[in-house]
Design an enzyme around this catalytic site. Structure first.
Site, short mmCIF file in Angstrom:
data_model
loop_
_atom_site.label_atom_id
_atom_site.label_comp_id
_atom_site.label_asym_id
_atom_site.label_seq_id
_atom_site.Cartn_x
_atom_site.Cartn_y
_atom_site.Cartn_z
N CYS A 16 -3.21 -27.00 6.37
CA CYS A 16 -3.07 -28.30 5.90
C CYS A 16 -3.95 -28.81 5.32
O CYS A 16 -5.41 -28.36 5.25
CB CYS A 16 -2.40 -29.16 7.05
SG CYS A 16 -1.15 -28.37 8.01
N ARG B 103 -3.64 -26.02 -0.33
CA ARG B 103 -3.75 -25.67 0.80
C ARG B 103 -2.41 -25.57 1.71
O ARG B 103 -2.31 -24.97 2.51
CB ARG B 103 -4.75 -26.47 1.53
CG ARG B 103 -6.17 -26.43 1.10
CD ARG B 103 -6.92 -27.76 1.98
NE ARG B 103 -7.07 -27.44 3.19
CZ ARG B 103 -8.02 -26.82 3.77
NH1 ARG B 103 -9.02 -26.56 3.22
NH2 ARG B 103 -8.09 -26.54 4.98
N TRP C 37 1.29 -27.98 5.93
CA TRP C 37 1.97 -26.78 5.91
C TRP C 37 2.30 -26.31 7.33
O TRP C 37 1.53 -26.06 8.23
CB TRP C 37 0.79 -25.72 5.47
CG TRP C 37 1.33 -24.37 4.95
CD1 TRP C 37 1.86 -24.15 3.56
CD2 TRP C 37 1.22 -23.25 5.50
NE1 TRP C 37 2.06 -22.84 3.53
CE2 TRP C 37 1.77 -22.23 4.70
CE3 TRP C 37 1.10 -22.49 6.90
CZ2 TRP C 37 2.15 -21.05 4.84
CZ3 TRP C 37 1.25 -21.42 7.17
CH2 TRP C 37 1.85 -20.56 6.43
N ASN D 261 -5.06 -31.25 11.21
CA ASN D 261 -4.90 -29.80 10.98
C ASN D 261 -5.36 -29.10 12.22
O ASN D 261 -6.25 -29.32 12.82
CB ASN D 261 -6.13 -29.29 9.75
CG ASN D 261 -5.68 -29.94 8.47
OD1 ASN D 261 -4.79 -30.66 8.52
ND2 ASN D 261 -6.60 -29.88 7.67
N GLY D 262 -4.55 -27.61 12.26
CA GLY D 262 -5.09 -26.91 13.19
C GLY D 262 -3.77 -26.99 14.33
O GLY D 262 -2.64 -27.17 13.78
N GLU E 80 -2.11 1.09 2.43
CA GLU E 80 -2.30 -0.10 2.16
C GLU E 80 -3.67 -0.28 1.21
O GLU E 80 -3.77 -0.97 0.09
CB GLU E 80 -2.82 -1.15 3.29
CG GLU E 80 -3.15 -2.32 3.23
CD GLU E 80 -2.16 -3.28 2.20
OE1 GLU E 80 -1.41 -2.75 1.85
OE2 GLU E 80 -2.64 -4.51 2.05
N LYS F 53 -3.63 -2.02 -2.53
CA LYS F 53 -4.38 -2.87 -3.17
C LYS F 53 -5.01 -2.56 -4.37
O LYS F 53 -5.03 -3.14 -5.37
CB LYS F 53 -5.42 -3.10 -2.14
CG LYS F 53 -5.22 -3.94 -0.90
CD LYS F 53 -5.02 -5.52 -0.85
CE LYS F 53 -3.50 -5.55 -1.35
NZ LYS F 53 -2.38 -5.72 -0.29
N GLU G 155 -2.73 -2.38 -7.36
CA GLU G 155 -1.98 -3.42 -7.85
C GLU G 155 -2.92 -4.49 -8.38
O GLU G 155 -2.60 -5.32 -9.40
CB GLU G 155 -1.09 -4.23 -6.86
CG GLU G 155 -1.93 -4.72 -5.65
CD GLU G 155 -1.07 -5.30 -4.59
OE1 GLU G 155 -0.05 -5.95 -5.05
OE2 GLU G 155 -1.54 -5.69 -3.42
N HIS H 85 -0.11 20.54 1.01
CA HIS H 85 1.15 20.75 0.73
C HIS H 85 1.50 20.45 -0.95
O HIS H 85 2.59 20.06 -1.32
CB HIS H 85 2.01 20.24 1.57
CG HIS H 85 1.88 20.88 3.10
ND1 HIS H 85 2.06 22.09 3.26
CD2 HIS H 85 1.24 20.22 4.26
CE1 HIS H 85 1.71 22.35 4.44
NE2 HIS H 85 1.36 21.07 5.26
N LYS I 78 4.10 -13.56 -6.41
CA LYS I 78 3.93 -13.67 -5.00
C LYS I 78 5.08 -13.67 -3.90
O LYS I 78 4.90 -12.92 -2.82
CB LYS I 78 3.03 -15.00 -4.71
CG LYS I 78 2.57 -15.23 -3.15
CD LYS I 78 1.45 -14.42 -2.88
CE LYS I 78 0.90 -14.28 -1.43
NZ LYS I 78 0.24 -13.10 -1.13
C1 F6R Z 1 1.02 -6.47 -1.94
C2 F6R Z 1 1.95 -7.57 -1.76
C3 F6R Z 1 3.40 -7.15 -1.62
C4 F6R Z 1 4.07 -7.80 -0.56
C5 F6R Z 1 5.56 -7.78 -0.55
C6 F6R Z 1 6.34 -8.33 0.62
O1 F6R Z 1 -0.13 -7.04 -1.85
O2 F6R Z 1 1.80 -8.62 -1.45
O3 F6R Z 1 3.72 -5.77 -1.60
O4 F6R Z 1 3.53 -7.38 0.58
O5 F6R Z 1 6.11 -8.19 -1.96
O6 F6R Z 1 6.05 -9.76 0.54
P1 F6R Z 1 6.69 -10.35 1.79
O7 F6R Z 1 5.66 -10.23 2.63
O8 F6R Z 1 6.31 -12.03 1.38
O9 F6R Z 1 7.85 -10.29 2.11
#
Ligand code: F6R
Length: 606
Positions: free
Chosen positions: A2, A27, A74, A100-101, A479, A483, A486, A502, A601
């Site tokens: 927050c 934030r 938040w 906050n917290g 993962e 990263k 993407e 294989h 996002k």
């Molecule tokens: C990769 C990334 C995406 C999300 C995916 C699920 O860095 O951010 O692969 O992990 O779109 O999103 P959430 O977790 O919001 O359901």
């Protein structure tokens, strides 16, 4: 998480507070509020939604006054409602608090505050009343005494209608900055709202309380001993300030991990009993023992975090566990029943496929629980319980800190279930002790960021990369490769080390480097053999290895050493160098790190 803003001076406080909230909106963004001292009473206005809704609300009758506090929320406790928005008040509206917290023991404190009529579900309202209980004319002393009873984290600012020239602020684990002007002071949870007015600031440290008037700023510890503070000059510009000096949100969020990891696990385990203590599961012990299968549904990074949950459940609970990508689960006519526990894992809590999978699993009669970051999100609301991961707002599109916190929560769940079946108290305690060491170990890896940058810069000339891991580190490899691709657009794929021969081994050449996780665990020797196979094909190798493994250097071109931990916890550490590698590669290639092309996002469409 927050955001806090407060002002004491001779200007009208409202514009300062509203401007400040706008600058902090990055934030937290689900509700906001202000409280100003107008004459001898406190006027408070709060609103759900963006700051614009609050400004609309104050437009018709703006609260006057030259002292005030404000907050953008938040949510961590309680849904997104006006009653839960800050500031919270006590003493019939004479005392107001922004915070906050997380106050961990707020339930116990609430019980002790007999006779109080609580109007919100927040921990902050409990704190306001606790300060009120200790108030006998001295505001600073009331705050200090109240905080002595609090367990958890806070950055807070308090005002009282009978103290027109005083704000009291305190910090433990949640930042607070005080800006020094001419006959005025600005307080905020980071420097962003302060920068337009002054560059002279004091950063409060944990355990410190500031007593702020128009003319003076004094700082104390909780025992009321004076603490001398150094006034610093900051020269950040606005965007740097939002990112707290980091060039990108992604890097800031990678570096947030030791702190938010603690937010995720704090108060959620019992070291004496060697078990997890996640109340949100909403199942009796009897029901927990009846569960004979666990299914994790998630997308992308969350699905790789889920794979670690699968390993943890199999190992600690001894029941079958599987991960289903949500977009597949929803159309596959999945077999689940009333002894199946389904965990839906999502940072945003809004991912369309995960939500549809939740609905499908509920329809089939499974127990469905959420492991979600955004409080009050649709998945959080539609699941019948679960746990917030407390990673705070994640603004970079590529998920980093949410992943770590998802893993942390799944490990705690696995331990909680495991202790009802086959995990001994000693094993549970060992795991928890190792978990408590994670933040310091994360810091040791983050300290190698520059070294990892030089590696990334060396490798960005390659167009492809293979990530290898085995066992619990296979999802880490997945993962790491996600990263990299993407945000840097370098083609990367991940394989379990043993699967390489294989097929994918055909790709290897001096132009096709390999990133491999070879930490010291039960599959160490197997992984080592796989790396020998890679080297025999002339491919270059970057290794993630355990501190002290000097022999690993002999079979690598570059190496990152990570601290040793229990095997199940390794992903919490081993993923971090891969996040940093992807980040630095993308920066070196000049890519838009926080907003990679074609991605969103929150994927709220199918
Ligand atoms: C990769 C990334 C995406 C999300 C995916 C699920 O860095 O951010 O692969 O992990 O779109 O999103 P959430 O977790 O919001 O359901």
């Amino acid at each position: 998480m927050c955001g806090i803003v407060a002002y004491i001076g001779d200007k009208p406080a409202l514009p300062v507070l509203i401007q400040g909230l706008r600058r902090l909106e990055y934030r937290g963004y689900d509700s906001a509020g202000v409280a100003l001292l107008n004459g001898d009473s406190i006027e408070r206005v709060r609103s759900v939604g963006k700051i614009d809704f609050l400004t609309d609300k104050v437009k018709t009758r703006p609260p006057a006054g030259t002292l005030g506090i404000a907050h953008t929320r938040w949510a961590t406790h309680g849904g997104v409602t006006e009653e839960n928005a800050h500031p919270h008040v006590a003493l019939d509206g004479k005392l107001a608090v922004v915070h906050n917290g997380i106050i961990e023991n707020y339930r116990e404190l609430k019980e002790q505050l007999a006779g109080v009529n609580f109007v919100s579900q927040t921990d902050t309202e409990v704190l306001a009343h606790l300060i009120g209980r200790h108030y006998h004319g001295d505001l600073r002393s009331a705050v200090q005494q109240a905080l002595a009873h609090v367990r958890g984290t806070y950055g807070l600012v308090v005002m009282h209608a009978d103290h027109p020239d005083q704000l009291v602020a305190a910090r433990l684990g949640s930042p607070l900055v005080i800006g020094i002007g001419e006959g005025e002071h600005y307080l905020a949870s980071d420097a962003t709202p302060i920068l337009p007015y002054t560059k002279k600031v004091v950063f409060l440290e944990d355990g410190e309380v500031a007593d702020v008037s128009r003319a003076a700023l004094e700082t104390f510890n909780l025992k009321d001993e004076t603490v001398a503070k150094h006034v610093e000059e900051i020269d950040w510009d606005q965007t740097q300030a939002e990112k707290q000096g980091y060039p990108h949100f992604m890097l800031k969020e990678i570096f947030d991990q030791p702190t938010v990891f603690q937010d995720a696990v704090r108060g959620r385990y019992d070291l004496t009993e060697g078990t997890g203590r996640l109340g949100g599961i909403n199942l009796t012990e009897e029901e927990m023992r009846r569960i004979n299968r666990v299914v994790f549904i998630a997308c992308g990074t969350a699905s790789y975090a889920a794979m670690i949950g699968k390993y943890a459940f199999e190992r600690l609970v001894g029941i079958p566990a599987e991960v289903d990508v949500a977009s597949e689960f929803r159309y596959r006519d999945p077999v689940v029943d009333d002894r199946t526990l389904v965990f839906a894992i999502s940072q945003s809590g809004e991912t369309a496929d995960t939500l549809a999978a939740v609905r499908e699993a509920k329809r089939k009669g499974a127990f469905v629980r959420g492991i979600v970051n955004v409080v009050g999100s649709t998945i959080a609301r539609e699941t019948d319980g679960g746990t917030y991961i407390h990673a705070g707002p994640e603004l970079a599109v590529a998920s980093t800190k949410a992943y770590t916190n998802m893993v942390a929560i799944m490990l705690l769940y696995a331990l909680q279930f495991g202790r009802l079946r086959r995990v001994s108290i000693a094993t549970g305690q060992r795991l928890l002790s190792a978990l408590r060491e994670i933040p310091e170990k994360m810091k040791a890896i983050l300290a190698q960021s520059d070294e990892i940058r030089s590696m990334a810069e060396e490798y960005i000339r390659h167009r492809d990369m293979l990530f290898l891991g085995r066992g619990i580190n296979y999802p880490v490899a997945l993962e790491g490769s996600l990263k990299l691709k993407e945000i840097s657009y370098i083609h990367a794929e991940a394989y379990p080390g043993g699967e390489m021969k294989h097929g994918p081994i055909a790709l290897l050449s001096p132009d096709f480097p390999v990133m491999a996780i070879m930490t010291r665990n039960q599959l160490y020797d197997k992984m080592r053999s796989n790396i020998e196979e890679v080297r025999a094909r002339g491919a270059r190798v970057i290794l993630i290895a355990t501190v002290g493994d000097d022999r690993a250097r002999e079979i690598s071109d570059r190496i990152v050493y990570v601290p040793e931990t229990m095997e199940l916890l390794e992903p919490l550490l081993n993923t971090i160098p891969l996040q940093l590698f992807a980040y630095h590669a993308a920066v070196a290639l000049g890519k838009d790190v926080d907003r990679p092309r074609n991605l969103a996002k929150s994927v709220t469409v199918e």
